[in-house]
Design an enzyme around this catalytic site. Structure first.
Site, mmCIF file in Angstrom:
data_model
loop_
_atom_site.group_PDB
_atom_site.id
_atom_site.type_symbol
_atom_site.label_atom_id
_atom_site.label_comp_id
_atom_site.label_asym_id
_atom_site.label_seq_id
_atom_site.Cartn_x
_atom_site.Cartn_y
_atom_site.Cartn_z
ATOM 1 N N ARG A 15 -41.111 -28.187 -77.888
ATOM 2 C CA ARG A 15 -40.441 -27.036 -77.278
ATOM 3 C C ARG A 15 -39.724 -26.287 -78.386
ATOM 4 O O ARG A 15 -38.737 -26.767 -78.953
ATOM 5 C CB ARG A 15 -39.432 -27.511 -76.231
ATOM 6 C CG ARG A 15 -38.689 -26.369 -75.521
ATOM 7 C CD ARG A 15 -39.597 -25.700 -74.513
ATOM 8 N NE ARG A 15 -38.825 -24.872 -73.578
ATOM 9 C CZ ARG A 15 -38.812 -23.542 -73.586
ATOM 10 N NH1 ARG A 15 -39.520 -22.872 -74.487
ATOM 11 N NH2 ARG A 15 -38.123 -22.881 -72.673
ATOM 12 N N ASP A 18 -35.939 -25.790 -78.521
ATOM 13 C CA ASP A 18 -35.157 -27.018 -78.722
ATOM 14 C C ASP A 18 -35.138 -27.479 -80.178
ATOM 15 O O ASP A 18 -34.068 -27.815 -80.710
ATOM 16 C CB ASP A 18 -35.730 -28.158 -77.860
ATOM 17 C CG ASP A 18 -35.249 -28.085 -76.420
ATOM 18 O OD1 ASP A 18 -34.502 -27.150 -76.111
ATOM 19 O OD2 ASP A 18 -35.645 -28.956 -75.624
ATOM 20 N N GLY A 48 -47.859 -16.132 -73.371
ATOM 21 C CA GLY A 48 -47.846 -16.493 -71.971
ATOM 22 C C GLY A 48 -47.781 -17.999 -71.788
ATOM 23 O O GLY A 48 -47.318 -18.745 -72.652
ATOM 24 N N GLU A 82 -50.132 -27.573 -72.524
ATOM 25 C CA GLU A 82 -50.588 -28.116 -73.813
ATOM 26 C C GLU A 82 -50.679 -29.629 -73.746
ATOM 27 O O GLU A 82 -51.661 -30.233 -74.203
ATOM 28 C CB GLU A 82 -49.621 -27.681 -74.915
ATOM 29 C CG GLU A 82 -50.066 -28.076 -76.321
ATOM 30 C CD GLU A 82 -49.120 -27.528 -77.367
ATOM 31 O OE1 GLU A 82 -49.483 -26.554 -78.052
ATOM 32 O OE2 GLU A 82 -48.004 -28.088 -77.503
#
Length: 633
Positions: A15, A18, A48, A82
């Site tokens: 992420r 993060d 997106g 993903e």
């Protein structure tokens, strides 16, 4: 061993908000420095919520997938898509690995969809319409599946430094790779014992020191093959490794700075660095490798500058590092203060025969007993030199005994071009004085006592040549028998030297600088073809087998002859003329009773006339004309 068909060693899933500029960024950097090719997406690839074609390709070309499960990982539908794609792609593939990293998140939170993960999934459920509930279930299954995989857990207050945690992950990833082995022959003949000896010198178990070990020996004796075998057996015990092959040749072609760049690329993954000179590379190598345990091989070093530029001092490298240097020049090792050395010896008869038959015949075939004699002759000719055995065996693969005999007759007259070229590299590296002395020894003074050769060369050149003889020893071109102090050299090194002189004039021996072969000397003397090119004549044999019929005038045209040594009693008559340029004269059983009347040897320094027929009256003129006679019998 097959080369892996992956574009990336590692794919990072994380992420961005993060950890991109913190934990994941640091992890990526350490992986890259370790030489682990790692894919990390940039913001442009994330368009997106869906996985782009470029990311799909990156996933399919990666071997290990590190999933950084941070607090807000599940809040990104892109990350969940993903993760799902990665798990689907790797399912059932034994050559792929998923490695979850629970970064400040408990695995049970991920598995049971609690805390921030539960909140994120609830938010996704609100945004998804009823037709997309299947996707939500897929995401939940993916999170549960990845949380059940053994991985790494970093707790917020776990009492561990983050950099140490990153190091653990990198070590774990490194251990998953089968390090690429360097190519070696299928069967390494005679190397088992040398490999063990070199590994013992390296003392791999001592992690608190840096050792440099030098492997030296004559050309083509197997130094590189030994270094490769050692490298393959220990490379996986180091954080990084690099084998710099053909340093002599490569540094001449591309420069030392490019070799430094290769070293940095292999050990720390430094791809973009551009060095303008080798001095610029030294502080970078020291900085990058000072804390890293590395294995470094420098193969075929021939100049001290190469060692200075690439390995410098042991403190350039992290504790536990090992450096191996292969060279023909033992002096370079001493110059660089490399105190631990290993000299590679020629193969013994058993191993030499094994290598020759391996190359000349298919391994599974029994060797026809009728070949035994010719094989032994070839082994004797090669004198334990692996290169020679391999070349001869390959050249004569599946040839008849007659063809073997013909080839060996040719090799004994003119060396094989491949063997000659490789051995001549050592000669080419000498200065002019060293080249001359090497040719003198190779052509004329093999098996002479060291002291006698030193005296002869001092007289011949008019200056002391002890230092130059020492250089030849250090460069493995000659050696001195420890007990008897006799000069020795390998048969093929001797042949190489003689071939250099033969090539001065292949078909007209009277135009060569040195004569030693009885047929050539016989031709020059009998046909009266002496020239000013000839500087040394040395007949180291007791008899030609037949009397030399000559008119005694052959020496008249040898206006630069300085050394004349004749250990033969087969001359029909003595000389009518001797050059006044002679500095060394040794003639056993000379058939003359007096010297040529015009012989005026003002520079003669050594004169030996064992078992001669001279009368005291005949020798008197020589005493009067010679300025120095260091030995007169």
């Amino acid at each position: 061993m097959a080369v892996r068909s992956f574009s990336y060693d590692v794919f990072l899933s994380f992420r961005g908000e993060d950890t991109r500029y913190g934990f994941t960024g640091n992890l990526y950097n350490v992986l890259r420095e370790r030489g682990i090719h790692t894919f990390i997406d940039d913001d442009e690839l994330q368009k997106g919520d869906e996985i782009t074609t470029a990311l799909e390709e990156a996933i399919e070309k990666s071997k290990i997938f590190i999933i950084v499960l941070s607090e807000n990982y599940a809040s990104s539908s892109f990350c969940l898509n993903e993760l799902t794609h990665i798990l689907n792609f790797t399912e059932g593939k034994n050559d792929r690995l998923v490695l979850p990293v629970f970064y400040k998140v408990n695995p049970s939170i991920v598995r049971k969809h609690r805390g921030s993960y539960g909140e994120a999934l609830a938010n996704h459920e609100k945004k998804l319409n009823s037709n997309n509930m299947e996707k939500l279930e897929t995401w939940k299954m993916a999170l549960q599946q990845v949380s059940n995989i053994s991985g790494h857990h970093f707790q917020h207050d776990g009492g561990k430094y983050e950099y140490k945690f990153i190091k653990e992950i990198v070590e774990s990833v490194s251990s998953k790779f089968n390090r690429a082995f360097l190519h070696v022959p299928d069967v390494l003949v005679g190397l088992e014992s040398p490999v063990l000896e070199v590994k013992s010198l390296l003392d791999i178990e001592s992690d608190d020191v840096v050792h440099m070990v030098g492997i030296h020996g004559l050309a083509a004796v197997g130094k590189t093959t030994l270094a490769v075998a050692v490298y393959n057996s220990i490379a996986d015990q180091f954080e990084a490794s690099c084998f710099l092959a053909n340093v002599r040749e490569t540094s001449n072609k591309i420069g030392l700075e490019d070799l430094q760049s290769i070293l940095l690329s292999k050990t720390v993954g430094e791809k973009k660095i551009k060095l303008t000179n080798w001095r610029e590379g030294i502080p970078i190598i020291k900085h990058k490798l000072k804390q890293k345990k590395v294995l470094l091989i420098l193969d075929d070093v021939d100049e001290h500058k190469q060692l200075q530029a690439i390995i410098g001092n042991p403190d350039w490298f992290g504790r536990g590092s090992r450096v191996i240097i292969t060279t023909r020049d033992e002096h370079l090792l001493a110059l660089h203060n490399v105190k631990i050395t290993y000299k590679v010896k020629e193969l013994n008869e058993k191993h030499a025969l094994q290598l020759l038959t391996q190359k000349a015949f298919e391994l599974e075939k029994e060797v026809d007993p009728s070949y035994h004699d010719i094989l032994n002759r070839a082994v004797t000719y090669a004198s334990g030199l692996p290169l020679a055995l391999e070349v001869i065996g390959s050249n004569l693969f599946e040839k008849s005994i007659e063809e073997w005999e013909s080839a060996l007759n040719g090799y004994e007259r003119i060396p094989d071009i491949k063997i000659y070229a490789i051995l001549k590299v050592s000669y080419d590296a000498l200065n002019e004085d060293e080249k001359s002395i090497f040719l003198d020894i190779a052509c004329c003074f093999k098996d002479y006592e060291l002291a006698e050769v030193q005296d002869i060369l001092y007289a011949h050149y008019g200056r002391c040549m002890k230092y130059h003889i020492g250089v030849l020893v250090k460069k493995s071109l000659i050696n001195i028998h420890r007990l008897h102090k006799v000069i020795r050299l390998h048969n093929l090194i001797e042949d190489m030297g003689k071939e250099i002189v033969r090539r001065e004039s292949p078909t007209e021996p009277w135009k060569r600088s040195r004569l030693w072969f009885h047929d050539d000397i016989n031709q020059v003397l009998q046909e009266n073809k002496g020239t000013s090119k000839i500087e040394i004549i040395c007949m180291n044999f007791s008899s030609f087998g037949e009397e030399v019929e000559w008119d005694g005038d052959a020496f008249k045209k040898m206006k630069n002859l300085k050394t004349l040594i004749i250990k033969s009693d087969c001359f029909s008559k003595g000389p009518k003329h001797l050059p006044n340029t002679l500095r060394v004269l040794e003639w056993w059983r000379c058939p003359s009773q007096d010297w040529p009347h015009n012989f005026n040897p003002k520079q003669l320094a050594i004169c030996k006339l064992p078992d001669n027929s001279f009368t005291s009256l005949g020798l008197a003129p020589l005493f009067e004309k010679a300025s120095v006679l260091s030995s007169f019998h």
